[in-house]
Design a protein around this motif. Structure first.
Motif, mmCIF file in Angstrom:
data_model
loop_
_atom_site.group_PDB
_atom_site.id
_atom_site.type_symbol
_atom_site.label_atom_id
_atom_site.label_comp_id
_atom_site.label_asym_id
_atom_site.label_seq_id
_atom_site.Cartn_x
_atom_site.Cartn_y
_atom_site.Cartn_z
ATOM 1 N N ASP A 45 34.549 40.126 47.085
ATOM 2 C CA ASP A 45 35.515 40.158 45.990
ATOM 3 C C ASP A 45 36.904 40.511 46.509
ATOM 4 N N ILE A 46 37.897 39.708 46.155
ATOM 5 C CA ILE A 46 39.297 39.987 46.495
ATOM 6 C C ILE A 46 39.886 40.875 45.397
ATOM 7 N N GLY A 47 40.148 42.116 45.729
ATOM 8 C CA GLY A 47 40.634 43.075 44.740
ATOM 9 C C GLY A 47 41.988 42.713 44.158
ATOM 10 N N HIS A 48 42.156 43.011 42.861
ATOM 11 C CA HIS A 48 43.395 42.778 42.106
ATOM 12 C C HIS A 48 43.641 41.282 41.858
ATOM 13 N N THR A 49 44.801 40.964 41.317
ATOM 14 C CA THR A 49 45.113 39.582 40.945
ATOM 15 C C THR A 49 46.567 39.277 41.306
ATOM 16 N N SER A 96 39.368 40.446 34.470
ATOM 17 C CA SER A 96 38.302 41.340 34.041
ATOM 18 C C SER A 96 37.502 41.838 35.243
ATOM 19 N N LEU A 97 37.420 43.154 35.390
ATOM 20 C CA LEU A 97 36.633 43.719 36.483
ATOM 21 C C LEU A 97 35.149 43.426 36.303
ATOM 22 N N ALA A 98 34.680 43.473 35.074
ATOM 23 C CA ALA A 98 33.271 43.209 34.813
ATOM 24 C C ALA A 98 32.900 41.764 35.113
#
Length: 249
Positions: A45-49, A96-98
């Protein structure tokens, strides 16, 4: 790297973790001849946007850019070990983190890539290329996080410790910074409990969040930008994950 970046401490490891770390040290790898349908599948997962890009480095670069660079290196390193890597948030648009772990319910492991910052009270100002930026040279180094709300806490901790051990064997330095607020799951390898991290407790598989270093630290930021160093770090992360998962089969 300044001596102030160095951090070493002693701590116990459960017998099972000692065995795993020994396997990692021996350079254990996934069978390169395994059928592709049997290869483990790892979500990266690439954190943030792009829109909410996380922290800003001492020289004004966004955390998301750092996260993306390292996540691509980790994915490539996993593939070289014949482990299937699936990027999550590759376009930087999953707010969305989820939703992130929900995209990969069948993955065997979930790794979220991030880069660390410091509190507002610790920041100072400096000029970089004609612009005022904020920095702190107090803290540097990587750390890892697991959630006790994850459905497989034991494997989450095991893999986090294995990754941490592999990184330290390669000369990467962990940080004490997050021990001020987050309880240790394993002090020696800078593994912390962070129970309410959504991407960790909503994952259906073992999950770890990795902070690669402190981008507000002016020296460490430059190291974290180096592609060759990113590749070395990614290789150790990938080897640690592969060894941890293979040992539990």
């Amino acid at each position: 790297m300044k001596k102030s970046l160095a951090y070493r401490t002693n701590h116990w490891l459960p017998c099972r973790l000692v065995v795993i770390v020994g396997v990692v040290a021996a350079g254990m790898a996934v069978d390169a001849h395994a059928d592709s349908t049997e290869r483990p599948r790892i979500a990266v997962d690439i954190g943030h946007t792009l829109a909410a890009s996380g922290a800003t480095s001492a020289r004004g670069r966004t955390e998301f850019e750092f996260n993306r660079d390292l996540a691509l290196q980790v994915s490539a390193a996993l593939e070289r070990l014949d482990v299937r890597a699936e990027l999550v948030n590759a376009e930087g648009a999953i707010e969305s983190l989820a939703a992130r772990p929900a995209q990969v319910p069948d993955a065997e492991f979930f790794l979220s890539i991030h880069h660390d910052s410091v509190s507002e009270s610790e920041l100072e100002y400096w000029e970089w290329q004609g612009e005022t930026q904020r920095y702190s040279d107090r803290w540097a180094g990587h750390s890892l996080f697991v959630s006790r709300r994850n459905p497989d806490l034991g494997r989450s901790v095991l893999c986090a410790v294995t990754i941490g051990a592999r990184l330290q064997r390669a000369g990467f330095v962990s940080t004490q910074k997050n021990g001020r607020q987050r309880e240790y799951a394993d002090r020696q390898h800078a593994v912390h409990f962070y129970d309410n991290l959504v991407v960790l407790y909503r994952a259906r598989q073992p999950a770890v969040l990795f902070e690669a270093g402190v981008i507000k630290h002016r020296d460490e930021e430059l190291l974290l930008r180096e592609p060759r160093r990113q590749a070395l770090m990614a290789g150790e992360i990938a080897t640690g994950i592969a060894a941890c998962l293979a040992a539990g089969r």
